[in-house]
Design an enzyme around this catalytic site. Structure first.
Site, PDB file in Angstrom:
ATOM      1  N   SER A 473       0.816  -1.210   0.000  1.00 47.45           N
ATOM      2  CA  SER A 473       0.000   0.000   0.000  1.00 47.45           C
ATOM      3  C   SER A 473       0.856   1.271   0.000  1.00 47.45           C
ATOM      4  O   SER A 473       1.523   1.579  -0.981  1.00 47.45           O
ATOM      5  CB  SER A 473      -0.948  -0.048   1.206  1.00 47.45           C
ATOM      6  OG  SER A 473      -1.925   0.943   1.127  1.00 47.45           O
ATOM      7  N   ASP A 484      10.133   6.150  -9.955  1.00 48.01           N
ATOM      8  CA  ASP A 484       9.707   6.847 -11.171  1.00 48.01           C
ATOM      9  C   ASP A 484      10.461   8.154 -11.381  1.00 48.01           C
ATOM     10  O   ASP A 484      10.771   8.537 -12.512  1.00 48.01           O
ATOM     11  CB  ASP A 484       8.196   7.113 -11.130  1.00 48.01           C
ATOM     12  CG  ASP A 484       7.383   5.834 -11.301  1.00 48.01           C
ATOM     13  OD1 ASP A 484       7.957   4.827 -11.741  1.00 48.01           O
ATOM     14  OD2 ASP A 484       6.174   5.855 -10.971  1.00 48.01           O
ATOM     15  N   LYS A 500      -0.789  -4.544  -3.439  1.00 50.22           N
ATOM     16  CA  LYS A 500      -2.148  -4.093  -3.121  1.00 50.22           C
ATOM     17  C   LYS A 500      -2.257  -2.624  -3.512  1.00 50.22           C
ATOM     18  O   LYS A 500      -1.766  -1.748  -2.815  1.00 50.22           O
ATOM     19  CB  LYS A 500      -2.480  -4.266  -1.640  1.00 50.22           C
ATOM     20  CG  LYS A 500      -3.915  -3.844  -1.305  1.00 50.22           C
ATOM     21  CD  LYS A 500      -4.208  -3.960   0.177  1.00 50.22           C
ATOM     22  CE  LYS A 500      -5.654  -3.590   0.476  1.00 50.22           C
ATOM     23  NZ  LYS A 500      -5.981  -2.183   0.225  1.00 50.22           N
TER      24      LYS A 500
END
Length: 703
Positions: A473, A484, A500
């Site tokens: 999460s 990223d 998840k």
């Protein structure tokens, strides 16, 4: 945008209430069957109205419900025969009609059949356990229920019971033999019992545990089984969408609050077993350290008392046995993913909040490296202005580390199951200039982009994030943002994080009923997946998680773990990427990866782990076991030796030089409790072979 979403939700709620009200207006008196019909309609309407990815209630869905329900009804294939399943399969493509019409034809037949078969099986085990077993022949048993078909006859079912009971008695006999040998080694005057006596005692114990088990099965009522049926329906939508009967929701609230005295683990019932899904940071089992997410709890004992088998036990009954007063001992018999069974003693306690907070040290070597451990993404939602939060605490730890001139920072998110989403954005902003950090998308409209608007960057030096398969999460979102933006290196002991990438919300079904129908309340609540997380590069963290830049070998890294092992998880997909500019910190990932791989090949401890992972992968498929006592003992001894060897691996790693921060050292020097806690933490770090390798990677950056 937010107002528009709220408008749609309000509108849908009104439609939902209207639909149910019209249904109930036809009843002057609500009986049990009508209450069940109302609950069925409410549940289905809620799923169709609020779920992120609603499904058509059609024949395809009916077939999925049938398969999953049969699996839940008799996972170990100890009760039903092929004839029973064939009889039930006449409803295979018509369950959707039952659901649409608020009927329970398939469900009613299923409970009639299973209750009959349970009564019959009661005679099986009593008759079988009345006769002694011998363990000198090379008889075999298949332990993986998924590899078995349902028994073709009652004769075959009886034989399946005989083998199962014999294997369980064998396990008890071998354990008893080991115990008495250890006792005899300490005191040679203790008389050793014969194999025949041990076998008889094992049968008596197994008879008692099965008597208790069948009593529990006999107490299952229609509402209990109906909850299972409804959770099969919700489970087809995704594994996190669940129906909670009123008392089940109460148990969920207690578990999430972390205030109940107990062991501090979140549990779920899966395939007849109680499975550990999360270890609460700061809890008794977290501090004890042996219980892990993914473990199956087979038995529960109160201290030295006889353990109770909790296989096929209701979750709330199992939780009742595990919970208890602070300071008392519970002993859990655990089945690890490698098939090995161990007994873990845990002293019950309340969650120690301080243990969940971010903390840091300096690891001194070729470089002074700051190490921050973050067990969870915590936040005080009742006092957001002045309350404690993980992003504020990590900021403080970074400031202290920078004041002591560290040359790199490692942020450890291993086993961090997530938490506050807003803190993810604030924390990422400590390392990255302003910009988007995560995208959150509902079933309609454009994704909502959560971004850091503060251009200030607190820490600009080398950064490594540590993750594993239990990082979930919020942990995944932070790791994804760092990856990223190319701001840091992600290292992990698994091929990916948990995976998840969804958000759930509770809906109280009673709120959808007019006041005049208070007589059928409470109906319970439904937890529904309403949103999905997406990385700023457009890909979701759902299912695939975050793939580390550098993967370390772990005992379980070759096994499927995390979200992808659940039934019917939502899939991976992507949306347009957000508008962001990479930081392009000066990392040569290819070089770091190659050098790490070379070190691992020359590291005896990591090589042993790699070999153990390969053995475990092969052993996972090897579920056809001998019931020869000599072969059983040899296998158990081999597993124990492997476990002991893995446990001792950290003893031989290069010792890290750990230095407390100046402010922390003053506290440690003045508080003996804090000093003892720090000592335990430092010992764990020195034995952490993965942290040692991460330090080696950090020392190569910017050389």
């Amino acid at each position: 945008m937010i107002q528009k979403i709220k408008y749609f939700i309000r509108r849908r709620k009104l439609l939902l209430i209207s639909a149910i009200a019209l249904l109930l207006l036809s009843y002057s008196y609500i009986n049990q069957s009508q209450k069940e019909e109302a609950l069925d309609r409410l549940l289905v309407q809620s799923l169709e109205t609020f779920h992120y990815q609603p499904k058509r209630i059609d024949d395809e869905l009916s077939e999925k419900i049938f398969d999953l329900y049969i699996k839940y009804l008799d996972y170990n294939k100890r009760f039903l025969t092929r004839a029973d399943v064939k009889k039930l399969s006449s409803f295979r493509s018509t369950i959707d009609n039952d659901i649409a019409e608020g009927k329970f034809n398939f469900f009613n037949l299923s409970i009639k059949i299973i209750d009959t078969r349970i009564k019959e099986a009661e005679g099986y085990y009593q008759k079988i356990l009345d006769q002694p077993f011998t363990f000198d022949n090379d008889e075999f048993i298949e332990l993986d229920a998924e590899k078995l078909d349902f028994a073709k006859s009652k004769k075959e079912l009886l034989e399946r019971w005989r083998k199962s009971l014999k294997y369980q008695v064998l396990a008890k006999v071998v354990t008893a033999m080991e115990s008495q040998e250890k006792a005899h080694a300490k005191n040679d005057t203790i008389e050793l019992k014969s194999l025949a006596i041990l076998e008889e005692e094992a049968r008596k114990k197994l008879l008692k545990s099965h008597n208790d088990w069948f009593k529990r099965l006999g107490k299952l009522n229609r509402n209990d089984r109906l909850t299972t049926y409804f959770n099969v329906v919700t489970g087809i939508f995704d594994p996190h969408t669940q129906y909670y009967a009123p008392k089940d929701k109460e148990n969920f609230d207690i578990d999430m609050s972390g205030k109940l005295e107990g062991i501090g683990a979140q549990l779920q019932q899966k395939d007849g077993f109680i499975k550990v899904t999360k270890i609460i940071a700061g809890s008794a089992c977290w501090r004890q350290g042996e219980l892990k997410a993914g473990d199956l709890i087979l038995k529960v004992a109160q201290g030295e008392k006889e353990p109770v088998d909790i296989t096929d036990m209701r979750l709330d009954d199992a939780v009742r046995l595990i919970r208890g007063k602070k300071g008392t001992e519970v002993r859990l018999t655990i089945k690890k993913p490698d098939g090995n069974e161990v007994v873990i003693p845990i002293i019950r306690d309340i969650v120690v909040l301080e243990a969940t907070f971010a903390k840091s040290v300096i690891i001194d070597g070729k470089k002074r490296v700051g190490y921050i451990k973050l067990p969870s993404f915590y936040a005080d939602f009742s006092n957001t202005a002045t309350g404690r939060s993980c992003s504020k605490d990590v900021k403080k730890e970074l400031q202290k580390l920078m004041a002591e001139n560290v040359e790199g920072v490692i942020l450890d998110l291993r086993n961090n199951g997530g938490g506050s989403l807003n803190d993810v954005v604030d924390m990422a902003g400590l390392f990255i200039p302003k910009g988007p950090m995560v995208q959150v998308k509902g079933r309609e409209g454009k994704p909502y982009i959560m971004e850091d608007r503060n251009p200030e960057v607190l820490y600009t030096g080398p950064l490594i994030i540590m993750v594993n398969s239990n990082s979930a999460s919020a942990s995944e979102i932070l790791a994804a943002a760092i990856q990223d933006y190319k701001r840091g290196v992600i290292v992990g002991t698994s091929s990916s994080t948990f995976g998840k990438g969804t958000v759930q919300r509770f809906y109280d079904l009673d709120n959808f009923l007019p006041e005049e129908y208070d007589g059928i309340k409470p109906l319970g609540q439904v937890k529904i997946t309403t949103q999905k997380f997406y990385r700023i590069n457009g890909g979701t963290t759902q299912l695939q998680g975050v793939v580390p830049d550098i993967v370390y070998p772990d005992v379980y890294y070759l096994l499927d773990r995390g979200e992808k092992e659940q039934d019917y998880p939502l899939g991976w997909d992507e949306i347009p990427a957000a508008n962001y500019q990479t930081v392009n910190f000066n990392y040569n990932l290819d070089s770091l990866r190659a050098h790490s791989k070379r070190r691992i090949k020359n590291d005896s401890a990591l090589l042993i782990i790699e070999e153990a992972a390969l053995r475990l992968k092969m052993r996972q498929d090897s579920t056809y076991r001998s019931m020869s006592i000599s072969k059983y003992q040899a296998r158990k001894l081999r597993l124990a030796d492997e476990a002991e060897m893995l446990e001792a691996l950290g003893e031989n790693v290069d010792s890290l030089t750990i230095i407390a921060l100046k402010d922390d050292q003053q506290i440690i020097d003045s508080d003996t409790v804090k000093a003892a806690q720090a000592d335990v933490w430092y010992k764990g770090m020195r034995k952490d072979i993965y942290l040692n390798e991460t330090i080696s990677i950090m020392e190569e950056i910017n050389q």
